[in-house]
Design a protein around this motif. Structure first.
Motif, PDB file in Angstrom:
ATOM      1  N   LYS A 125       0.849  -1.186   0.000  1.00  0.00           N
ATOM      2  CA  LYS A 125       0.000   0.000   0.000  1.00  0.00           C
ATOM      3  C   LYS A 125       0.883   1.233   0.000  1.00  0.00           C
ATOM      4  N   THR A 126       0.540   2.197  -0.824  1.00  0.00           N
ATOM      5  CA  THR A 126       1.260   3.459  -0.909  1.00  0.00           C
ATOM      6  C   THR A 126       0.354   4.584  -0.438  1.00  0.00           C
ATOM      7  N   PHE A 127       0.849   5.357   0.513  1.00  0.00           N
ATOM      8  CA  PHE A 127       0.109   6.501   1.014  1.00  0.00           C
ATOM      9  C   PHE A 127       0.729   7.757   0.398  1.00  0.00           C
ATOM     10  N   GLU A 128      -0.015   8.338  -0.519  1.00  0.00           N
ATOM     11  CA  GLU A 128       0.496   9.497  -1.232  1.00  0.00           C
ATOM     12  C   GLU A 128       0.615  10.689  -0.287  1.00  0.00           C
ATOM     13  N   GLY A 129       1.551  11.535  -0.559  1.00  0.00           N
ATOM     14  CA  GLY A 129       1.763  12.728   0.243  1.00  0.00           C
ATOM     15  C   GLY A 129       3.227  13.110   0.207  1.00  0.00           C
ATOM     16  N   GLU A 130       3.588  14.051   1.022  1.00  0.00           N
ATOM     17  CA  GLU A 130       4.974  14.491   1.090  1.00  0.00           C
ATOM     18  C   GLU A 130       5.394  14.529   2.548  1.00  0.00           C
ATOM     19  N   PRO A 131       6.180  13.539   3.027  1.00  0.00           N
ATOM     20  CA  PRO A 131       6.796  12.471   2.222  1.00  0.00           C
ATOM     21  C   PRO A 131       5.825  11.308   1.982  1.00  0.00           C
ATOM     22  N   GLN A 132       6.154  10.496   1.013  1.00  0.00           N
ATOM     23  CA  GLN A 132       5.351   9.327   0.676  1.00  0.00           C
ATOM     24  C   GLN A 132       5.693   8.167   1.592  1.00  0.00           C
ATOM     25  N   ARG A 190      12.599   9.527   0.742  1.00  0.00           N
ATOM     26  CA  ARG A 190      13.724  10.391   1.092  1.00  0.00           C
ATOM     27  C   ARG A 190      13.261  11.837   1.362  1.00  0.00           C
ATOM     28  N   ILE A 191      13.852  12.397   2.383  1.00  0.00           N
ATOM     29  CA  ILE A 191      13.551  13.775   2.763  1.00  0.00           C
ATOM     30  C   ILE A 191      14.837  14.595   2.633  1.00  0.00           C
ATOM     31  N   PHE A 192      14.762  15.703   1.902  1.00  0.00           N
ATOM     32  CA  PHE A 192      15.898  16.612   1.727  1.00  0.00           C
ATOM     33  C   PHE A 192      15.629  17.875   2.566  1.00  0.00           C
ATOM     34  N   PRO A 193      16.105  17.901   3.791  1.00  0.00           N
ATOM     35  CA  PRO A 193      15.753  19.037   4.667  1.00  0.00           C
ATOM     36  C   PRO A 193      16.365  20.362   4.241  1.00  0.00           C
ATOM     37  N   PHE A 194      17.482  20.337   3.510  1.00  0.00           N
ATOM     38  CA  PHE A 194      18.170  21.589   3.155  1.00  0.00           C
ATOM     39  C   PHE A 194      18.047  21.921   1.672  1.00  0.00           C
ATOM     40  N   ALA A 195      17.205  21.199   0.954  1.00  0.00           N
ATOM     41  CA  ALA A 195      17.056  21.447  -0.479  1.00  0.00           C
ATOM     42  C   ALA A 195      16.286  22.737  -0.712  1.00  0.00           C
ATOM     43  N   PRO A 196      16.615  23.470  -1.769  1.00  0.00           N
ATOM     44  CA  PRO A 196      15.855  24.684  -2.081  1.00  0.00           C
ATOM     45  C   PRO A 196      14.450  24.334  -2.551  1.00  0.00           C
ATOM     46  N   GLN A 254      15.974   8.903   5.293  1.00  0.00           N
ATOM     47  CA  GLN A 254      14.682   8.226   5.245  1.00  0.00           C
ATOM     48  C   GLN A 254      14.571   7.291   6.435  1.00  0.00           C
ATOM     49  N   TYR A 255      13.402   6.736   6.618  1.00  0.00           N
ATOM     50  CA  TYR A 255      13.163   5.844   7.753  1.00  0.00           C
ATOM     51  C   TYR A 255      12.598   4.534   7.227  1.00  0.00           C
ATOM     52  N   ASN A 256      13.185   3.397   7.672  1.00  0.00           N
ATOM     53  CA  ASN A 256      12.727   2.071   7.290  1.00  0.00           C
ATOM     54  C   ASN A 256      12.501   1.233   8.540  1.00  0.00           C
ATOM     55  N   ILE A 257      11.479   0.405   8.498  1.00  0.00           N
ATOM     56  CA  ILE A 257      11.217  -0.527   9.584  1.00  0.00           C
ATOM     57  C   ILE A 257      10.857  -1.874   8.973  1.00  0.00           C
TER      58      ILE A 257
END
Length: 916
Positions: A412-419, A450-456, A471-474
């Motif tokens: 299942k994919t939950f759309e959004g930011e982040p996905q 993936r989250i880019f916290p410092f990206a423009p 990113q976070y994996n479990i």
């Protein structure tokens, strides 16, 4: 000139006959018939035969190609009168078009319309063509027949067509009012059955009679290779067919095969019914009935086939096969097979009894059903010895399978930011030789993109900071290892181990010196377990005791790595001014990279205990961690720091195209990849260099032959005991590297279609579902009485020619593998084999095939299957033979191809001998 006599009312009756009566005459199973009881003018015979045109008096010649339309009669009416009875709706909803090549005329005296030579009548989706068509308005009869040419040949026989129904008799005579009809020498096809009847009579809408009818699945109706003949046939369209004594005729020669009567239900829907079994004899189990049962047409979305086998010594088998489908959503099939096998007789020393089973489930979801979630299943589990001991012919090529595997997953994919992505899966792997079963029930995974916290917010990410991402994996698992005998018993669940692992990788990448790409990453892992161990030395028992400790516990680790790489391009151009060589250029692409990895020591998770002898003296001190034996391993207690080096190569050539009109050279891959890799341990005391590993692959012969190869080369030498020592091999009098292992494997598939542009494909679905190969190198699944593993009923018929093609159709599949081992100076070929499978069509409709192999190490042939097939047009004859090995057997089959009459067959088999 307009037709004056035919009234509007009669026109409707006439069209009713053309549209409704003729259509209802169509025989629902395959008989499309018309019948009549009235006579015609003397120049028109009462039975199907030749028709000669005669002189017609008092006729009004009609222009060829007229259109007959309803005639509205104007009549003055009293405006005060109002009819309370509503008139019937007009049956004529469109014009009737007719034409004839010679003439179309209406005889006022006889009240007949004559259409002669290539006569045609059209109305909506109905079409009638014949040499002669006569419409009698007095008797409400229509007659259609062929005509004779100048040489006396009878041609232009009637052809009636409506929608997909076609009937081609010698002549037709039908009454539009009584709805009775006669048809002579009708020939029609429906549902794969061709029907021929000299005389067919339709009494009313619900009863049709045929005299001396013949029905066959042969394509050549005029000269069928076989047919069934019944003198009396009664048909109730859409409901049933009842036949009297029926006899089978082969090549116009009556046989002793027949039935005193027959009853065939008619329906255009999927229906339930009995599946006729196969009779035979088996060496160890006596006479048997196989593959008999009942088919349940549960609905339009799911069905069920219940099949069974029975042997006179008491053995039996049961099979449940079900397929289901929901268009644009999902489809799949489920199968359960069980066999209770008895060898010999009770009281004999070789008497034995065993039960085996197999469960298969395949489910596939349509990609359009739900883009954000997906469910799939591929299950193949059961007794480890199922394919080895099963006596079902379909399982013949699967007995070499040494692994059964299953997987059921939902994502299942939950759309959004982040996905966020989540999946749940259950897996199963079973070794049929060791009978060891490994399962995960279940595996749950989730990840955040993936989250880019410092990206423009806009633009391209540049530099080391802007490219930082995490990113976070479990992952949570419950693993079970058991054996065939403990499957789904209490002991199986007691051996389960489980845990949860969290991972947060942090990475970044950026350019260095313009041409180099550098990436750096670190990862933090946290592992949760629910059972640990405690070890100690028991002085009284003089042994090390390991005790499980229930309860939650966790350990945390981290690591760091970085890599630097680039891409180098080299071009060797062989073209010179005024010359156009065949090999124009060679392009070489190299991708070197170097990496550095650090894995810290987590010794804080380790502890020691002492081993004390009888005198109280400590003899040993053992280090252990309470997390050993965990599902994700134990934390590292040794610091490691290593440098890895790798080189990837890709080589292509540009060659002159044979096509003179081509504007560019053709690209050919010489080496898809040629990779070298090794590593150096900076924290080690000795043997710091890892063996050099080389792998590569290429494709040749128009990319039909795939070659994979590899080798391992160790830089260190061996001592006299063949033990690796901390001394380079070159310093010990040897070469720079010592070859320790090498392998090469290749596969090749070729057929005559590669040269004539045709396709040649055979279904391998059964082998794949059983966990076997996608090709038929281990043999082909064959149950000739089951159409699922035979030829398709809709397969296009081959048309034999008078002179056979000089290019004999054939196909060939090859697989070659060799492995070399020299770790401790063995210097031997550990395995060396060649497998092959192919088919050759030596003559029209004669095909010979074989699947076999040769083991060059053990000097013997592998499992061998020989196949002989004869296409008998409407029939199929096959012979499958395993000439040697413990599976030595043969199977002969001859039967009708069509599913309609597939139970008309004969087969004989010889099962493998019992092995003592």
């Amino acid at each position: 000139m307009a037709i004056q006599k035919p009234s509007h009312t009669f026109t409707k009756i006439h069209l009713k006959a053309l549209r409704t009566n003729i259509f209802h005459i169509l025989f629902a199973l395959s008989f499309t018939v018309f019948i009549n009881t009235s006579g015609f003018a003397q120049d028109i015979p009462k039975e199907g035969g030749k028709v000669e045109p005669s002189e017609k008096n008092d006729t009004q010649n009609l222009s060829i190609g007229n259109t007959l339309k309803p005639i509205e009669t104007e009549k003055e009416q009293d405006s005060t009168l109002q009819d309370s009875v509503k008139p019937k709706p007009e049956l004529l909803t469109g014009p009737v078009k007719y034409k004839a090549t010679d003439y179309a005329s209406f005889n006022n005296k006889e009240q007949k319309l004559y259409l002669y030579n290539e006569a045609e009548v059209y109305y909506e989706d109905m079409e009638l063509k014949a040499g002669l068509i006569v419409i009698d308005y007095n008797t409400n009869e229509v007659f259609a027949a062929g005509i004779t040419d100048s040489l006396g040949n009878y041609n232009q026989a009637p052809v009636f067509k409506q929608a997909n129904n076609v009937v081609e008799p010698d002549s037709i005579k039908f009454n539009t009012k009584t709805e009775k009809a006669l048809i002579y020498n009708s020939k029609t096809e429906q549902g794969g059955m061709n029907i021929l009847a000299p005389v067919t009579k339709k009494v009313n809408d619900s009863v049709i009679f045929l005299y001396k009818g013949r029905f066959t699945t042969a394509k050549d109706i005029e000269n069928p290779e076989y047919y069934f003949q019944a003198n009396k046939i009664k048909v109730v369209p859409g409901k049933k067919i009842v036949v009297g004594p029926t006899n089978m005729v082969i090549a116009d020669v009556p046989t002793i095969i027949g039935l005193p009567f027959g009853f065939f239900p008619l329906t255009d829907k999927q229906t339930s019914g009995v599946i006729i079994p196969t009779f035979g004899e088996e060496n160890n189990r006596g006479y048997f009935l196989q593959n008999g049962g009942y088919y349940f047409a549960i609905s339009d979305f799911v069905d069920l086939a219940v099949l069974g086998d029975y042997y006179t010594n008491g053995s039996y088998g049961l099979r449940f096969e079900s397929a289901y489908a929901n268009r644009y959503r999902y489809n799949g099939n489920v199968s359960f097979r069980y066999e209770n096998l008895i060898n010999s007789e009770r009281g004999f020393p070789d008497y034995s009894k065993s039960s085996i089973y197999n469960i298969r489930w395949s489910h596939s979801q349509d990609a359009k059903a739900n883009p954000s979630s997906r469910f799939s299943a591929s299950v193949n589990l059961g007794s480890s010895r199922y394919y080895q001991t099963s006596i079902n012919q379909v399982n013949a090529p699967s007995f070499l399978n040494n692994t059964l595997a299953s997987s059921i997953s939902y994502s299942k994919t939950f759309e959004g930011e982040p996905q966020v992505n989540m999946s749940v899966a259950a897996t199963h792997s079973q070794n049929t030789n060791t009978e060891v079963i490994n399962m995960t029930l279940p595996t749950v995974q989730a990840s955040v993109s993936r989250i880019f916290p410092f990206a423009p917010k806009t633009g391209v990410k540049k530099g080391i900071i802007q490219n930082v991402n995490f990113q976070y994996n479990i992952r949570a698992e419950n693993r079970i290892q058991t054996t065939d005998s403990l499957f789904f018993k209490k002991e199986m669940w007691d051996s389960a181990v489980n845990g949860i692992k969290h991972s947060i990788p942090l990475t970044t990448n950026f350019k260095v010196f313009k041409y180099f790409s550098l990436s750096a990453s670190t990862s933090y892992d946290e592992t949760w377990v629910f059972e640990t161990v405690r070890k100690y030395y028991d002085f009284e028992e003089n042994e090390i005791v390991t005790e499980p400790v229930k309860g939650f516990d966790a350990f945390r680790t981290y690591n760091f790595s970085t890599s630097l790489g680039t891409t180098l391009y080299g071009m060797f151009d062989f073209r010179k001014e005024g010359k156009d060589p065949k090999i124009q250029a060679i392009r070489h692409v190299m991708r070197p990279s170097i990496s550095y990895n650090i894995n810290p020591s987590f010794s804080n998770y380790y502890e020691t205990f002492e081993v004390i002898d009888a005198n109280g003296t400590t003899t040993d001190e053992i280090e252990y961690t309470r997390f050993e034996g965990g599902i994700y391993g134990a934390p590292n207690n040794r610091y490691s720091s290593s440098i890895g080096m790798s080189l990837s190569n890709n080589i292509e050539a540009k060659v002159r195209d044979k096509d003179s009109t081509a504007t560019e050279a053709k690209k050919i891959k010489l080496l898809d990849n040629l990779n070298f890799s090794t590593a150096y341990n900076l924290a080690g005391d000795s043997l710091n260099w890892s063996p050099l590993r080389m792998t590569g692959s290429t494709q040749i012969l128009k990319n039909k032959m795939i070659i994979n190869f590899g080798a391992t080369m160790d830089p260190y030498a061996l001592d006299n005991n063949n033990t690796k020592i901390d001394k380079f091999n070159i310093d010990n009098g040897g070469s720079l590297f010592r070859l320790t292992s090498a392998n090469i494997n290749t596969s090749y598939s070729i057929s005559s279609s590669d040269f004539d542009g045709t396709e040649n494909e055979r279904s391998t679905q059964e082998n794949l579902r059983s966990g076997g190969r996608a090709d038929d190198l281990f043999g082909r699944a064959q149950d000739f009485s089951d159409q699922r593993y035979g030829e398709d009923d809709d397969e296009e018929e081959k048309t034999p020619s008078a002179l056979y093609k000089t290019k004999i159709p054939w196909n060939l599949k090859l697989a070659y593998a060799v492995n070399y081992t020299n770790v401790r100076r063995e210097n031997e070929i550990s395995s060396h084999s060649l497998m092959f499978s192919g088919d050759v069509e030596f003559s029209p409709r004669w095909t010979v095939g074989a699947s076999s192999g040769y083991d060059f190490k053990n000097k013997g042939f592998t499992y061998t299957q020989l196949r002989f097939e004869r296409d008998l047009l409407s029939w199929r004859m096959s012979f499958s033979w395993v000439p040697f090995s413990t599976r030595s057997s043969w199977y002969f089959f001859i039967g009708i191809k069509s599913n309609i009459l597939k139970d008309i067959k004969y087969d004989k088999r010889r099962q493998p001998d019992q092995q003592l």
